[in-house]
Design an enzyme around this catalytic site. Sequence first.
Site, PDB file in Angstrom:
ATOM      1  N   GLY A   1       0.792  -1.231   0.000  1.00 13.36           N
ATOM      2  CA  GLY A   1       0.000   0.000   0.000  1.00 13.36           C
ATOM      3  C   GLY A   1       0.817   1.269   0.000  1.00 13.36           C
ATOM      4  O   GLY A   1       0.338   2.314   0.464  1.00 13.36           O
ATOM      5  N   SER A   2       2.043   1.227  -0.538  1.00 12.91           N
ATOM      6  CA  SER A   2       2.814   2.479  -0.543  1.00 12.91           C
ATOM      7  C   SER A   2       2.225   3.478  -1.540  1.00 12.91           C
ATOM      8  O   SER A   2       2.267   4.689  -1.309  1.00 12.91           O
ATOM      9  CB  SER A   2       4.293   2.215  -0.830  1.00 12.91           C
ATOM     10  OG  SER A   2       4.485   1.819  -2.157  1.00 12.91           O
TER      11      SER A   2
ATOM     12  N   ASN B   1      -4.906   2.148 -13.268  1.00 13.06           N
ATOM     13  CA  ASN B   1      -3.971   1.190 -12.678  1.00 13.06           C
ATOM     14  C   ASN B   1      -2.562   1.757 -12.793  1.00 13.06           C
ATOM     15  O   ASN B   1      -2.277   2.552 -13.695  1.00 13.06           O
ATOM     16  CB  ASN B   1      -4.037  -0.138 -13.430  1.00 13.06           C
ATOM     17  CG  ASN B   1      -3.133  -1.192 -12.830  1.00 13.06           C
ATOM     18  OD1 ASN B   1      -3.045  -1.325 -11.592  1.00 13.06           O
ATOM     19  ND2 ASN B   1      -2.436  -1.949 -13.664  1.00 13.06           N
TER      20      ASN B   1
ATOM     21  N   HIS C   1       1.391   0.346 -13.162  1.00 12.79           N
ATOM     22  CA  HIS C   1       2.131  -0.884 -13.461  1.00 12.79           C
ATOM     23  C   HIS C   1       3.621  -0.560 -13.478  1.00 12.79           C
ATOM     24  O   HIS C   1       4.030   0.449 -14.066  1.00 12.79           O
ATOM     25  CB  HIS C   1       1.689  -1.441 -14.825  1.00 12.79           C
ATOM     26  CG  HIS C   1       2.382  -2.715 -15.166  1.00 12.79           C
ATOM     27  ND1 HIS C   1       2.042  -3.927 -14.597  1.00 12.79           N
ATOM     28  CD2 HIS C   1       3.430  -2.971 -15.981  1.00 12.79           C
ATOM     29  CE1 HIS C   1       2.841  -4.874 -15.071  1.00 12.79           C
ATOM     30  NE2 HIS C   1       3.700  -4.316 -15.904  1.00 12.79           N
TER      31      HIS C   1
ATOM     32  N   SER D   1       4.112   3.010 -15.325  1.00 11.04           N
ATOM     33  CA  SER D   1       3.074   3.586 -16.193  1.00 11.04           C
ATOM     34  C   SER D   1       1.745   3.645 -15.447  1.00 11.04           C
ATOM     35  O   SER D   1       1.365   2.681 -14.783  1.00 11.04           O
ATOM     36  CB  SER D   1       2.838   2.706 -17.428  1.00 11.04           C
ATOM     37  OG  SER D   1       4.040   2.442 -18.118  1.00 11.04           O
TER      38      SER D   1
ATOM     39  N   GLU E   1      -7.988  -5.737 -21.719  1.00 10.74           N
ATOM     40  CA  GLU E   1      -6.700  -6.374 -22.013  1.00 10.74           C
ATOM     41  C   GLU E   1      -5.733  -6.176 -20.839  1.00 10.74           C
ATOM     42  O   GLU E   1      -5.496  -5.032 -20.420  1.00 10.74           O
ATOM     43  CB  GLU E   1      -6.104  -5.734 -23.279  1.00 10.74           C
ATOM     44  CG  GLU E   1      -4.916  -6.488 -23.816  1.00 10.74           C
ATOM     45  CD  GLU E   1      -4.118  -5.631 -24.802  1.00 10.74           C
ATOM     46  OE1 GLU E   1      -2.930  -5.908 -24.976  1.00 10.74           O
ATOM     47  OE2 GLU E   1      -4.692  -4.679 -25.363  1.00 10.74           O
TER      48      GLU E   1
ATOM     49  N   ASP F   1      -2.977  -5.223 -18.507  1.00 12.17           N
ATOM     50  CA  ASP F   1      -1.907  -4.219 -18.597  1.00 12.17           C
ATOM     51  C   ASP F   1      -1.851  -3.582 -19.986  1.00 12.17           C
ATOM     52  O   ASP F   1      -0.794  -3.105 -20.416  1.00 12.17           O
ATOM     53  CB  ASP F   1      -0.532  -4.834 -18.263  1.00 12.17           C
ATOM     54  CG  ASP F   1      -0.456  -5.336 -16.823  1.00 12.17           C
ATOM     55  OD1 ASP F   1      -1.162  -4.771 -15.963  1.00 12.17           O
ATOM     56  OD2 ASP F   1       0.290  -6.291 -16.570  1.00 12.17           O
TER      57      ASP F   1
ATOM     58  N   GLU G   1       6.635   6.007  -8.894  1.00 11.62           N
ATOM     59  CA  GLU G   1       5.194   5.691  -8.898  1.00 11.62           C
ATOM     60  C   GLU G   1       4.447   6.650  -7.976  1.00 11.62           C
ATOM     61  O   GLU G   1       3.347   7.100  -8.278  1.00 11.62           O
ATOM     62  CB  GLU G   1       4.967   4.249  -8.422  1.00 11.62           C
ATOM     63  CG  GLU G   1       5.502   3.193  -9.367  1.00 11.62           C
ATOM     64  CD  GLU G   1       5.126   1.785  -8.936  1.00 11.62           C
ATOM     65  OE1 GLU G   1       4.047   1.574  -8.365  1.00 11.62           O
ATOM     66  OE2 GLU G   1       5.946   0.867  -9.173  1.00 11.62           O
TER      67      GLU G   1
HETATM   68  C1  GAR Z   1       3.664  -1.377  -7.252  1.00  9.54           C
HETATM   69  O1  GAR Z   1       4.976  -1.434  -7.731  1.00  9.54           O
HETATM   70  C2  GAR Z   1       2.677  -1.446  -8.414  1.00  9.54           C
HETATM   71  O2  GAR Z   1       3.139  -0.773  -9.559  1.00  9.54           O
HETATM   72  C3  GAR Z   1       2.599  -2.923  -8.656  1.00  9.54           C
HETATM   73  O3  GAR Z   1       2.576  -3.480  -7.368  1.00  9.54           O
HETATM   74  C4  GAR Z   1       3.301  -2.640  -6.471  1.00  9.54           C
HETATM   75  C5  GAR Z   1       2.429  -2.330  -5.292  1.00  9.54           C
HETATM   76  O4  GAR Z   1       3.131  -1.634  -4.315  1.00  9.54           O
HETATM   77  N1  GAR Z   1       1.442  -3.264  -9.416  1.00  9.54           N
HETATM   78  C6  GAR Z   1       1.423  -4.237 -10.314  1.00  9.54           C
HETATM   79  O5  GAR Z   1       2.379  -4.959 -10.533  1.00  9.54           O
HETATM   80  C7  GAR Z   1       0.112  -4.397 -11.059  1.00  9.54           C
HETATM   81  N2  GAR Z   1       0.284  -5.179 -12.228  1.00  9.54           N
HETATM   82  P1  GAR Z   1       2.359  -0.881  -3.141  1.00  9.54           P
HETATM   83  O6  GAR Z   1       1.386  -1.897  -2.553  1.00  9.54           O
HETATM   84  O7  GAR Z   1       3.448  -0.536  -2.181  1.00  9.54           O
HETATM   85  O8  GAR Z   1       1.653   0.311  -3.729  1.00  9.54           O
END
Ligand code: GAR
Length: 222
Positions: free
Chosen positions: A16-17, A111, A113, A144, A151, A153, A182
């Site tokens: 959850g960052s 989303n 990614h 991104s 589809e 991602d 991110e």
């Molecule tokens: C993040 O890096 C996000 O981009 C990725 O999971 C991580 C979650 O981190 N998401 C995916 O890979 C989706 N396909 P977080 O829980 O610390 O936000």
Amino acid sequence: MPIPKLPIVILISGSGSNLQAIIDAAEENELPVEIRAVISNRPDAKGLQRANRAGLRTDVIDHTQFDNREAFDEALKRCIDNFEPRLVVLAGFMRLLTDDFVNHHLGRILNIHPSLLPAFKGLNTHARALAAFKEGKVKEHGASVHFVTAELDGGPVIVQARVPITPDDTPETLAARVLKCEHQIYPMAIRWFAEGRLRLQGNQVWLDEQALDTPVVLDADS
Ligand code: GAR
């Protein structure tokens, strides 16, 4: 005139960052959103603690309790609809969604990614980017933010952060640098949406009344 706050629901599966970055931006009045609920498919997701600390409503819809994807998505859809969000934010939500679910919220789901889409869809993006770097195929990696379509991602990309790869990187060091980016680009894209500047029309992203032919790109150190 202050912009009215956009009601959103955030879906998580893990640390959850990104959720935290959104909470922080909202608390600092940099993001005009009202987080109506944080929903996790995993009861042990650390992000739930972050949500609780911020005084947010949380719900758990544990995917292991459902017979199939359709039943899980139906329960998730009902739960989300109760909160009447205008945007659904996937923040590290690690479940594939059915077409039905996606189409129900089409144009209203974002989303993030951890790759420069369309490169490295799916899992283990940092290790795969590093392997490609070692083969001389890529020099940079990144993240991104995109609209979610049926589809995987594959929805139209809004904004990307580019992160140079260095020879001494490990998947972990690379992941940490990408994650930092991110936390910048996700609140940014959500703000554009909340301000009414961003929309999906067909398969085309529009930002400030201009069709985006290529995503907005930010460099890691910019
Ligand atoms: C993040 O890096 C996000 O981009 C990725 O999971 C991580 C979650 O981190 N998401 C995916 O890979 C989706 N396909 P977080 O829980 O610390 O936000």
